[in-house]
Design an enzyme around this catalytic site. Structure first.
Site, short mmCIF file in Angstrom:
data_model
loop_
_atom_site.label_atom_id
_atom_site.label_comp_id
_atom_site.label_asym_id
_atom_site.label_seq_id
_atom_site.Cartn_x
_atom_site.Cartn_y
_atom_site.Cartn_z
N GLY A 109 40.16 38.66 34.00
CA GLY A 109 40.92 38.36 34.24
C GLY A 109 41.27 37.10 34.53
N LEU A 110 41.65 36.25 35.62
CA LEU A 110 42.10 34.63 35.82
C LEU A 110 43.08 34.51 34.80
CD1 LEU A 110 38.47 33.35 36.29
CD2 LEU A 110 40.73 33.68 38.07
N CYS A 111 43.97 35.46 34.47
CA CYS A 111 45.55 34.71 33.80
C CYS A 111 46.50 35.69 34.71
CB CYS A 111 45.11 35.64 32.80
SG CYS A 111 44.70 37.27 32.83
N GLY A 112 46.66 34.88 36.22
CA GLY A 112 47.61 35.36 36.94
C GLY A 112 48.52 36.99 36.89
#
Lengths: 131, 296
Positions: free
Chosen positions: B89-92
């Protein structure tokens, strides 16, 4: 462009291996090896495992091992879409041994499938000839 | 009002967060370069494959081809959706925008009374769709731990698809991935793979010697077409995987850039209230001392 050369390209799914003018190319076609010169009749052929031998105009040459693929030839161009291609120079004995063991596994998995068996056997034979 | 000690703690924690997001942004930038190089390197193969396939298949379609991989099964009752997303995750909005497109299409197809089967590639998409469409999942391909995508990864997926298709488990297959336009722009895309939408054959007049030539086929036209169709599947899947990899890093870079900037703004705000609070405390102490002295 002179009449004696044609554009040769070898591409694998992951990258373009070579692209440039060549004088002749020997290709391991499914129905037998054949040599391509400039002005060769248009042909599309699948490949069997084997070595592609390229002769460049400046007396240089290169050899590539392919496992499978497709070649498209017309008068001015020869394009090889290889499934798995390696420059023979980059294949040291440990890499070849690795490839042979992969092919041997495929041979063991082939079971009654004669086509797959023949393919794997030819792969092994071709690889052994490189050592 | 927060005490000085609390403020100091918060400033320290936001600063630490900013360091992390900054580092993640730089890692994503480096990985993006690699992913883009890989995507570019794979392009020539896909382009030439398209060209050869288009010219070979065109003749077959005109003659009435029978290859199910080329013309389909003649039905479109069962749709297989291959949803390709990232493992992290952590990709907008990267993962959720692909999942959103797939969910939208799945619901539309179900509304038309079709059966939907979902194959997820990458766990984030599976997590995202599980609540609404979990009952439609038929398979999952894990990409965890793969450092460098190779054609083998795509071949595994295409083998799965082919054997399912041959067993008659679906009629139409579509892949969902994110097309990489630029670092700040990734477009979720649906691409129908089975039966393929063939690229248009280029106008013959442009490229005389290439396209007007009558080819000889070895061993025969049909074998070539079969080979091309199965390779085309892997190639398109590989392209999807590579585009996705580049898009993921691009999206992460942008998201982390935003996070770093937000953290910076937050630190500025906290520092101002910290200084105000400190000044207020000093003034208060001074007043206490002065009024104490005056009372004497």
């Amino acid at each position: 462009m002179s009449q004696s050369t044609f554009t040769f390209e070898l591409v694998s799914p992951e990258r373009l291996l070579t692209s440039g003018e060549a004088e002749s190319v020997v290709v391991p076609g499914a129905d037998g090896d054949f040599q391509v010169f400039a002005q060769h009749a248009p042909v599309v052929s699948t490949l069997r495992p084997g070595v592609i031998d390229v002769a460049f105009p400046d007396q240089k040459s290169a050899r590539y091992f392919v496992r499978a693929g497709l070649v498209e030839v017309n008068g001015a161009r020869c394009t090889v879409l290889a499934q798995d291609a390696h420059d023979v120079k980059d294949l040291d004995s440990s890499r070849i041994a690795e490839e042979i063991s992969t092919a041997e596994r495929q041979l063991a998995n082939a079971g009654d499938d004669h086509d797959a068996k023949a393919l794997a056997e030819r792969t092994i034979e071709q690889l052994k000839s490189l050592v | 009002m927060a005490t000085l000690k609390e403020l100091r703690g918060r400033i320290a924690s936001v600063t630490a967060t900013r360091k992390i997001t900054k580092a993640m942004q730089m890692v994503a930038a480096a990985k993006l370069r690699r992913a883009q190089d890989a995507a570019n390197a794979a392009r020539p193969y896909a382009e030439r494959m398209d060209a050869v396939l288009a010219s070979v298949a065109k003749g077959f379609v005109e003659q009435g081809a029978t290859q199910p991989l080329l013309v389909g099964t003649g039905k479109d009752d069962v749709h297989a959706l291959v949803v390709m997303t990232a493992e992290r995750g952590l990709c907008g909005g990267f993962n959720s925008s692909i999942a959103k497109l797939a969910r939208h299409d799945a619901q539309k197809l179900m509304g038309q009374g079709k059966t939907v089967k979902i194959i997820t590639v990458g766990s984030k998409g599976a997590d995202n769709l599980r609540r609404d469409l979990g009952s439609k999942f038929v398979d999952h391909v894990d990409l965890r731990g793969i450092r460098r995508l190779s054609i083998t990864n795509a071949e595994n997926i295409s083998d799965k698809l082919t054997s399912m298709y041959e067993a008659g488990e679906f009629d139409v297959a579509t892949i969902y991935f994110s097309e990489f336009k630029s670092v700040i722009n990734q477009v979720p895309t649906a691409l129908q793979l089975i039966p393929p939408k063939l690229p248009e054959v280029e106008d013959d007049s442009k490229d005389n010697d290439a396209s007007q030539a009558a080819y000889d086929y070895e061993p025969d036209e049909e074998a070539i077409l079969d080979y091309l169709l199965s390779r085309n599947l892997s190639t398109q899947l590989f392209r999807g995987l590579l585009e996705n990899a580049a898009s993921e890093q691009g999206a992460r870079m942008t998201a982390m850039d935003n996070a770093t900037r937000n953290a910076g703004e937050m630190i500025d705000k906290l520092t101002i209230s910290y200084n105000r609070q400190r000044q207020a405390n000093i003034t208060k102490e001074l007043i206490e001392i002065i009024s104490g002295a005056e009372a004497l």
